[in-house]
Design an enzyme around this catalytic site. Structure first.
Site, short mmCIF file in Angstrom:
data_model
loop_
_atom_site.label_atom_id
_atom_site.label_comp_id
_atom_site.label_asym_id
_atom_site.label_seq_id
_atom_site.Cartn_x
_atom_site.Cartn_y
_atom_site.Cartn_z
CE LYS A 1 9.79 -35.11 15.41
NZ LYS A 1 8.55 -35.81 15.91
CE1 TYR B 1 4.57 -32.85 13.77
CE2 TYR B 1 5.68 -31.10 14.93
CZ TYR B 1 5.63 -32.58 14.22
OH TYR B 1 6.94 -33.11 14.17
CG ASN C 1 9.39 -39.60 17.34
OD1 ASN C 1 9.85 -38.14 16.96
ND2 ASN C 1 8.38 -39.81 16.58
CG HIS D 1 8.31 -34.35 10.57
ND1 HIS D 1 7.07 -35.02 11.03
CD2 HIS D 1 8.27 -33.94 9.55
CE1 HIS D 1 6.23 -34.78 9.93
NE2 HIS D 1 7.18 -34.18 8.98
CD GLU E 1 5.40 -32.00 6.62
OE1 GLU E 1 4.43 -32.63 6.88
OE2 GLU E 1 6.58 -32.64 6.34
P1 CMP Z 1 5.94 -36.91 13.79
O1 CMP Z 1 6.26 -38.02 12.84
O2 CMP Z 1 6.58 -35.70 13.93
O3 CMP Z 1 4.49 -36.51 13.82
C1 CMP Z 1 3.82 -36.28 14.90
C2 CMP Z 1 4.43 -36.40 16.34
O4 CMP Z 1 3.68 -36.38 17.24
C3 CMP Z 1 5.31 -37.87 16.16
O5 CMP Z 1 6.29 -37.61 15.26
C4 CMP Z 1 5.64 -37.62 17.74
O6 CMP Z 1 6.83 -36.83 17.93
C5 CMP Z 1 4.42 -36.98 18.33
N1 CMP Z 1 3.75 -37.99 19.20
C6 CMP Z 1 3.42 -38.01 20.58
N2 CMP Z 1 2.64 -38.88 20.78
C7 CMP Z 1 2.04 -39.67 19.92
C8 CMP Z 1 1.21 -40.68 19.41
N3 CMP Z 1 0.65 -41.40 20.40
N4 CMP Z 1 1.16 -41.11 18.12
C9 CMP Z 1 1.80 -40.47 17.10
N5 CMP Z 1 2.70 -39.22 17.59
C10 CMP Z 1 2.75 -39.07 18.59
#
Ligand code: CMP
Length: 139
Positions: A10, A50, A113, A116, A127
């Protein structure tokens, strides 16, 4: 069984020049990077990718974050690749991620984070097809 999963490094991680360090963790977990490219997602691409989260309160911020800089999209192959990649990524929230996982080591917060990973083989196929042509997957 040998399986494929989809991964994104990311914008928070590309900004901090962590692509190689993250790839090293993936490879140490016996995941093979069989396709990889760097791109800057458009708003439309991030919204569609998303779409499953469209009703969540974090959706708008997530789209803004995912378009804030380049990402590296990847296809990973290996034994139980979907589950193995989720293990090596760690929990979505880095505060809850096990030590040694990518998110524990590198993530800034629950949104930024670092990575993904697909949550199922079915979603992995969707995906992967969103970002790659079959000819680009070199196993
Ligand atoms: P990802 O696994 O890419 O899937 C959804 C993304 O939303 C997650 O990682 C985070 O980058 C983002 N995100 C932000 N806030 C939240 C939350 N409270 N719970 C889950 N995903 C979140």
């Amino acid at each position: 069984a040998t399986e494929r999963t989809f991964s994104i490094i990311k914008p928070d991680a590309t900004r901090r020049n962590l692509t190689g360090k993250i790839n090293a963790v993936l490879e140490a977990a016996d995941l093979r990077i069989i396709a990889q490219k760097r791109l800057h997602m458009t708003q439309a691409q991030a919204e569609t990718f998303y779409a499953v989260h469209a009703a969540r309160p974090f959706y708008r911020d997530l789209v803004t974050f995912m378009t804030s800089g380049p990402v590296v999209v990847q296809v990973l192959e290996g034994d139980n690749a979907v589950a193995r990649n989720r293990e090596v990524m760690g929990a979505t929230d880095p505060k809850k991620a096990d030590p040694g996982t990518i998110r524990a080591q590198f993530a800034e917060n629950i949104e930024a984070n670092s990575v993904h990973g697909s949550d199922s083989a079915e979603n992995a196929a969707v995906e992967i097809a969103y970002f790659f042509a079959g000819i680009e997957l070199v196993g």
